[in-house]
Design a protein around this motif. Structure first.
Motif, mmCIF file in Angstrom:
data_model
loop_
_atom_site.group_PDB
_atom_site.id
_atom_site.type_symbol
_atom_site.label_atom_id
_atom_site.label_comp_id
_atom_site.label_asym_id
_atom_site.label_seq_id
_atom_site.Cartn_x
_atom_site.Cartn_y
_atom_site.Cartn_z
ATOM 1 N N GLY A 49 48.849 50.677 25.020
ATOM 2 C CA GLY A 49 47.549 51.208 25.377
ATOM 3 C C GLY A 49 46.815 50.334 26.371
ATOM 4 O O GLY A 49 47.350 49.341 26.893
ATOM 5 N N VAL A 50 45.568 50.702 26.638
ATOM 6 C CA VAL A 50 44.748 49.955 27.600
ATOM 7 C C VAL A 50 44.550 48.525 27.132
ATOM 8 O O VAL A 50 44.524 47.588 27.945
ATOM 9 N N MET A 51 44.426 48.310 25.832
ATOM 10 C CA MET A 51 44.213 46.956 25.320
ATOM 11 C C MET A 51 45.380 46.039 25.671
ATOM 12 O O MET A 51 45.174 44.886 26.083
ATOM 13 N N GLU A 52 46.616 46.530 25.498
ATOM 14 C CA GLU A 52 47.783 45.697 25.820
ATOM 15 C C GLU A 52 47.905 45.473 27.319
ATOM 16 O O GLU A 52 48.303 44.385 27.766
ATOM 17 N N ALA B 57 45.525 42.760 28.522
ATOM 18 C CA ALA B 57 45.702 41.422 27.942
ATOM 19 C C ALA B 57 46.265 40.480 29.003
ATOM 20 O O ALA B 57 47.283 40.761 29.634
ATOM 21 N N GLY B 58 45.587 39.356 29.232
ATOM 22 C CA GLY B 58 46.025 38.393 30.232
ATOM 23 C C GLY B 58 45.503 38.742 31.607
ATOM 24 O O GLY B 58 45.961 39.697 32.230
ATOM 25 N N LEU C 267 35.732 46.385 41.445
ATOM 26 C CA LEU C 267 36.751 45.383 41.154
ATOM 27 C C LEU C 267 38.110 46.072 41.110
ATOM 28 O O LEU C 267 38.283 47.098 40.467
ATOM 29 N N THR C 268 39.084 45.498 41.785
ATOM 30 C CA THR C 268 40.423 46.092 41.860
ATOM 31 C C THR C 268 41.471 45.051 41.521
ATOM 32 O O THR C 268 41.318 43.865 41.822
ATOM 33 N N SER C 269 42.532 45.519 40.861
ATOM 34 C CA SER C 269 43.710 44.709 40.557
ATOM 35 C C SER C 269 44.789 45.656 40.054
ATOM 36 O O SER C 269 44.525 46.792 39.632
ATOM 37 N N SER C 270 46.020 45.203 40.111
ATOM 38 C CA SER C 270 47.112 46.037 39.597
ATOM 39 C C SER C 270 46.971 46.269 38.092
ATOM 40 O O SER C 270 47.350 47.329 37.583
ATOM 41 N N GLN C 271 46.405 45.303 37.416
ATOM 42 C CA GLN C 271 46.185 45.439 35.973
ATOM 43 C C GLN C 271 45.184 46.556 35.680
ATOM 44 O O GLN C 271 45.391 47.398 34.804
ATOM 45 N N ARG C 272 44.081 46.582 36.400
ATOM 46 C CA ARG C 272 43.073 47.624 36.203
ATOM 47 C C ARG C 272 43.612 48.993 36.613
ATOM 48 O O ARG C 272 43.295 50.015 35.982
ATOM 49 N N PRO D 56 32.992 43.198 35.021
ATOM 50 C CA PRO D 56 33.782 41.963 35.134
ATOM 51 C C PRO D 56 34.787 41.873 33.981
ATOM 52 O O PRO D 56 34.658 42.540 32.962
ATOM 53 N N TYR D 57 35.782 40.994 34.165
ATOM 54 C CA TYR D 57 36.900 40.983 33.220
ATOM 55 C C TYR D 57 36.447 40.683 31.793
ATOM 56 O O TYR D 57 36.873 41.353 30.845
ATOM 57 N N GLU D 58 35.590 39.691 31.614
ATOM 58 C CA GLU D 58 35.160 39.332 30.269
ATOM 59 C C GLU D 58 34.392 40.480 29.611
ATOM 60 O O GLU D 58 34.628 40.828 28.439
#
Length: 776
Positions: free
Chosen positions: A375-378, A381-382, A395-400, A534-536
Motif C-alpha cells: 500500500g501507500v504506507m509501504e 517508507a524511506g 513536491l515531486t519524486s518517484s516515491q510520491r 512535506p515528507y514528514e
C-alpha cells in the motif's frame, strides 16, 4: 379429590392418628365416613385410585408387627355388604370401618403412594421410609411386592406417575434429587434411573408431571418463589440401564412469582395446556397461563424458523440483509474474475473502487512487480530524493509518483489526468472535475468546467476563482479577495467546492482545511497530500488516515494499508467483517492476494462452508478451480480416486505410472482409455442408461494435463450415494429430467428426490468424478 366425575366434591383426608375421613363439600363439608386403622399412628400419604374410585390407599408410619399401607374400599362398611358411593349414601349418616381391603408393607413405614393410571387400577406404588420403592399388584391377592428397587439413600418423600406414559414414574427424597424410573426396568439385575434431576439445595416440596405435554416434569422446593419445569421427553429410558449413573438433565423452563413470595403448592389444569393454579404462602391463589420458551433456528439463506406454542412459523430474510446479498452474488458467480465482479457491482461505489484497485494490482503482478500488493504506507517508507517547484510549491519524486499511481491510474501522467477530467465532465461530476484540475494547477480548465454550467452558484464560484491570478501576482493575496472567498466558501455545500477555496486561501503548508474535508474521495485526498505536503507531514497524515480507515473498516483503505501478511490490511479486513459480516468480500480479496496468512485462510474456509450450506455445489467447485489456478500453493488436492471393484487396485496409478502394454507404441504416450482393469483384467462398470462401459481416460505422462475438450464433463462418472448405481453424467441428467427413480431395473431408489439443489433445480443426489490425468 375423588376421581369419579359423579362425585367431584368428595375429599379423602388423612389425620394424625391414621384415620381416613371422607368429606363431601357438597353438604357443608361434613364427614360422611371414617376408616380407622387397628393401631393409631400418623398418616403420611393418601392416594385415590383413578381407575377404581372405590379404592383409597393410606400410608402410615412404621409399626412393629403391623402393616403401614392400607387399601380401603369406601363402598363397604364393617360387617355389612358393599354399598355404592353416591350423594345419597354419603349424605345419609356417619359410618365407620376398621377392616381394610388390603394390608401391605409389613414392618416398614410408607412415606408416599401412587396408583398406576392403567385401566385396571390395581397397581400401587409405595415409597417407604427406608429408601425403597415397591410395586404391588393387587390382582395377585398377596401382600408381597411384585417389584422393588432402592430408589434413594433416604426415605422416598414423594412419587408421581406420568399420566401420558404409565411406564415412567418420578420419585424424590430429602437429598434434593428427583429420579425418573422406567417401570419395566424395576426389579432387574441392576436397576438405575433413566434421568436424574438436581432440583436444588433446598428440600423438595412437590413434583408433578404435566398432563398436556409429554415428558415435562415440574418441581417446587420449599421456600422458593420459583416453579421449575424439566423437559425429559428426549431421554431414552433404556440408554443407561447398564450404567451406574443416569443422565442428568438441565432446567427447561422456570416460572417465578412476580413479587418474590414463595409458593406453597401448585397443580396443572387437566386439559388446558400450560395453565397452572398456584398457592402462595399468604393463601393467595394464582391462575397462570405459562408461556413456553420459543425455539429459534436460522437458515443459511437468512430465513428464520420459530415455534410458538404448537405452531411453526417461518420468516423470510429481511431486505438488505448481508446473507441475502452474499447468496445473490454467489449464484451469479461472484469470484476471483475481476471484470465479472465489476459488472456485478455496478452502482455500488465502494465495491467498484475496490475491484478497480484490485484490477490495477493484477496488472502490476502480471508485469512482474513483486511488491504490487503493498500500500501507500509501504511505498512511502524511506525518504527518497525529491524536488519542489518554487512557483507551484508542488513536491515531486518517484516515491510520491508510485504512491499516487496506487490510488488511481488517472494520476500516472498529465495526459491521463486530462482524459479523466473529460470523463468526469461526461458523468456530470462538475465539481470534482474542477477540483482535480485546480489541484493540478490547471486553473483555466477549472474555470471552464464551472462557466459552462447555468447554475448560479457555479457562476459565482467561477467569478471568485477568476480573481486568483490577479491576486497571486503580489507576494500577498488581496485582503478583499481573501475575505470574500472565505465568506463564500462557508456558504458552499459541495465538499469539492469548499476544498477548492480552502486550497487557494490556505496560508499554511499543511493544508489542514483541505485535508479535513473527509467527504472528498479518498484517492483525491491522498493525491493532494502527495503533491503538496512535506515528507514528514505526509507520513504523519498517511499514518493518521490509515488508523481511522482501519477502525472504520473502510475497504478503500486497502490502497493505503495494502494486503500483505501480518500487515495493517489484515486488521482493516477484520474490522470490515466485524462491521458488515461480509465474509464473501474478505474471502475474495484474500484469494486474489494469494497470501498464506491464517486470517486469509480462515475467511476463505468460512466462505466455502457458506457455499456448502447454500448447496451451491457448482459455484463452490468453480471457486476451488479458480483458487487452484492462482498458484501452486492454492491447488486443491484430489479427494476421490478411482479403483477397481474386484482387486481394489488404483486406476489413477495405472494411468500415471509406467505402462505394462508396450505394444501400444507411441499412442500410449498421447492418450490411453481403459476399458478394463490393467491389473486383473476385469471390465469396468457400465452406464445404467446406455449400458456402455465407463471408460477411464488419461495419459501416462505425470506432468501433462488434458483439456476440457479432450475430456468433457459429460463423460465423467456420476453415481447415487444411496444405491451406488451410476453412469455417464450426461445420460443420468437426461434420465432424471423425466424420472425420479434409479434407471437400474429392480432398484426403487428415488435418486432424484433425495437431494434437490438449492433453488429448486431438478438434480439428483449424485457425486461426479472427473477422471483426469493429473497427479493425485
Amino acid at each position: 379429590m375423588c376421581p369419579d366425575p359423579a362425585q367431584p366434591l368428595v375429599l379423602a383426608a388423612g389425620s394424625g392418628n391414621g384415620k381416613l375421613a371422607l368429606v363431601n363439600f357438597a353438604s357443608d363439608g361434613k364427614i360422611m365416613k371414617e376408616f380407622v386403622p387397628k393401631c393409631s399412628r400418623a398418616c403420611n400419604a393418601v392416594a385415590w385410585s383413578p381407575a377404581q374410585p372405590a379404592l383409597v390407599a393410606v400410608g402410615l408410619n412404621k409399626l412393629r408387627q403391623d402393616c403401614s399401607t392400607l387399601v380401603w374400599d369406601i363402598n363397604s362398611c364393617s360387617g355389612a355388604e358393599a354399598e355404592a358411593v353416591s350423594n345419597t349414601s354419603l349424605a345419609r349418616r356417619h359410618e365407620s370401618s376398621s377392616t381394610p381391603l388390603y394390608n401391605l408393607g409389613n414392618c416398614e413405614g410408607a412415606a408416599s403412594l401412587c396408583w398406576s393410571p392403567d385401566s385396571y387400577g390395581q397397581t400401587l406404588l409405595v415409597g417407604t421410609t427406608y429408601k425403597w420403592m415397591r410395586v404391588y399388584d393387587l390382582r395377585t391377592g398377596g401382600t408381597s411386592p411384585t417389584k422393588a428397587a432402592i430408589a434413594h439413600s433416604k426415605q422416598v418423600c414423594g412419587m408421581c406417575l406420568d399420566p401420558l406414559d404409565g411406564r415412567r414414574v418420578a420419585t424424590f427424597s430429602e437429598d434434593g434429587f428427583v429420579k425418573v424410573w422406567d417401570m419395566r426396568m424395576i426389579n432387574s439385575t441392576k436397576t438405575t434411573p433413566v434421568s436424574i434431576v438436581n432440583a436444588g439445595p433446598s428440600k423438595i416440596r412437590q413434583i408433578s408431571w404435566c398432563p398436556t405435554r409429554a415428558g415435562v416434569l415440574t418441581t417446587h422446593c420449599e421456600g422458593s418463589p420459583n416453579i421449575v419445569m424439566w423437559n425429559l421427553s428426549s431421554n431414552n429410558p433404556t440408554q443407561v440401564h447398564d450404567s451406574d449413573e443416569a443422565a442428568t438433565v438441565q432446567p427447561w423452563q422456570e416460572h417465578a412469582e412476580p413479587c418474590g413470595e414463595p409458593y406453597v403448592s401448585f397443580d396443572w389444569h387437566p386439559s388446558i395446556e400450560n395453565r397452572m393454579l398456584m398457592l402462595t404462602g399468604t393463601d393467595q391463589l394464582q391462575d397462570t397461563l405459562l408461556r413456553r420458551p420459543m425455539a429459534l433456528s436460522w437458515a443459511a439463506d437468512g430465513s428464520l424458523a420459530y415455534s410458538c406454542e404448537r405452531s411453526l412459523n417461518c420468516l423470510g430474510p429481511p431486505a438488505g440483509d448481508i446473507v441475502v446479498e452474499m447468496l445473490r452474488l454467489a449464484r451469479m458467480g461472484y469470484g476471483v474474475d475481476t471484470k465479472r465482479n465489476l459488472d456485478m457491482m455496478a452502482g455500488n461505489t465502494t465495491m467498484e473502487e475496490l475491484w478497480r484497485w484490485i484490477a490495477r494490482i493484477q496488472m502490476r503482478v502480471q508485469s512482474g512487480d513483486a511488491n504490487a500488493w503493498n500500500g501507500v504506507m509501504e511505498v512511502l517508507a524511506g525518504q527518497e530524493a525529491e524536488s519542489a517547484d518554487e512557483n507551484t510549491k508542488v513536491l515531486t519524486s518517484s516515491q510520491r509518483s508510485r504512491a499516487m499511481s496506487l490510488c488511481s491510474a488517472h494520476f500516472e501522467s498529465a495526459e491521463a489526468t486530462r482524459l479523466w477530467v473529460d470523463e468526469l465532465l461526461q458523468e456530470s461530476q462538475i465539481e470534482r472535475a474542477a477540483m482535480v484540475s485546480l489541484f493540478h494547477l490547471d486553473l483555466d480548465t477549472a474555470l471552464r468546467c464551472l462557466q459552462h454550467q447555468e447554475q448560479k452558484d457555479y457562476a459565482v464560484v467561477a467569478m471568485a476563482l477568476s480573481g486568483y491570478p490577479q491576486a497571486s501576482r503580489s507576494s500577498e493575496p488581496s485582503k478583499l479577495w481573501f475575505d470574500t472567498c472565505s465568506h463564500l466558501a462557508a456558504r458552499l455545500e459541495h465538499p469539492c467546492l469548499r476544498a477548492m477555496f480552502a486550497f487557494l486561501t490556505s496560508n499554511e503548508p499543511q493544508y489542514r482545511e483541505v485535508l479535513k474535508e473527509t467527504q472528498l474521495p479518498l484517492e483525491d485526498r491522498i493525491t493532494f497530500a502527495c503533491c503538496f505536503l512535506p515528507y514528514e507531514q505526509l507520513l504523519e497524515y498517511i499514518s493518521d488516515l490509515s488508523g481511522s480507515l482501519i477502525q472504520a473498516g473502510d475497504l478503500g483503505g486497502l490502497q493505503v494499508t495494502g494486503v500483505a501478511p501480518d500487515g495493517p490490511g489484515i486488521e482493516l479486513l477484520r474490522h470490515y467483517v466485524d462491521r458488515t459480516c461480509d465474509i464473501q468480500t474478505a474471502a475474495m480479496v484474500s484469494a486474489m492476494a494469494a497470501q498464506s496468512d491464517q486470517h486469509y485462510k480462515k475467511w476463505i474456509t468460512l466462505y466455502r462452508d457458506f457455499m456448502d450450506q447454500w448447496q451451491l455445489w457448482h459455484q463452490r467447485a468453480k471457486l476451488d478451480i479458480a483458487l487452484a489456478a492462482l498458484g501452486p500453493s492454492k491447488q486443491v488436492q484430489p479427494q476421490i480416486y478411482a479403483k477397481c471393484y474386484f482387486c481394489s487396485s488404483s486406476l489413477t496409478q495405472a494411468m500415471n505410472g509406467p505402462t505394462s502394454m508396450p505394444s501400444m507404441g507411441k499412442m500410449a504416450e498421447i492418450s490411453m482409455r481403459l476399458m478394463c482393469c490393467p491389473n486383473c483384467g476385469k471390465p469396468l462398470p457400465k452406464c445404467a442408461v446406455c449400458c456402455l462401459p465407463l471408460t477411464y481416460e488419461g495419459s501416462p505422462s505425470s506432468g501433462a494435463r488434458s483439456s476440457a475438450a479432450d475430456c468433457p464433463m459429460q463423460a465423467s462418472m456420476t453415481w447415487c450415494q444411496q444405491c451406488k448405481h451410476g453412469g455417464h453424467s450426461v445420460h443420468l441428467h437426461q434420465w432424471f429430467k423425466r424420472h425420479n427413480e434409479c434407471p437400474v431395473a429392480g432398484c426403487n431408489c428415488p435418486c432424484n428426490m433425495l437431494d434437490n439443489c438449492h433453488g429448486g433445480s431438478n438434480s439428483p443426489k449424485v457425486h461426479g468424478l472427473r477422471h483426469s490425468n493429473s497427479n493425485p
